[in-house]
Enzyme design. Structure first.
Site, PDB file in Angstrom:
ATOM      1  N   GLY A 267       0.689  -1.035  -0.128  1.00  0.00           N
ATOM      2  CA  GLY A 267      -0.050  -0.003  -0.009  1.00  0.00           C
ATOM      3  C   GLY A 267       0.797   1.041   0.008  1.00  0.00           C
ATOM      4  CB  CYS A 268       3.655   2.470   2.086  1.00  0.00           C
ATOM      5  SG  CYS A 268       5.197   1.422   2.048  1.00  0.00           S
ATOM      6  CB  SER A 269       5.213   0.157  -2.473  1.00  0.00           C
ATOM      7  OG  SER A 269       5.965  -0.133  -1.695  1.00  0.00           O
TER       8      SER A 269
END
Length: 67
Positions: free
Chosen positions: A47-49
Site C-alpha cells: 500500500g505505501c509503495s
C-alpha cells in the site's frame, strides 16, 4: 512527543528527521518556505509503495505549484 492526530489545515508540530542525504532536517528550518509533508499508513507494505509511486508521478505538478 505524545501521539498527535493531525487534521487537514492544522499546523504541523516541529520535528526532526534524517533525510536521504544523511543529514537531519528540522521542519522549523524551512519556515517561510513551502513544504509538502507526505504521510503513509505503514512502511514497507504494498500500500505505501503504491502511494509513493502515485506521489512520485505528480511530483512535477507539485514543483509547478510551489514556484
Amino acid at each position: 512527543m505524545e501521539n498527535l492526530i493531525l487534521t487537514e489545515g492544522m499546523k504541523a508540530p516541529d520535528f526532526t528527521l534524517m533525510g536521504s542525504d544523511k543529514n537531519e532536517h528540522k521542519l522549523s528550518d524551512y519556515l517561510g518556505e513551502k513544504v509538502i509533508l507526505y504521510f503513509y499508513p505503514k512502511d514497507n507494505t504494498s500500500g505505501c509503495s503504491k502511494e509513493a509511486l502515485a506521489f512520485t508521478s505528480v511530483y512535477n505538478d507539485f514543483k509547478e505549484k510551489i514556484q
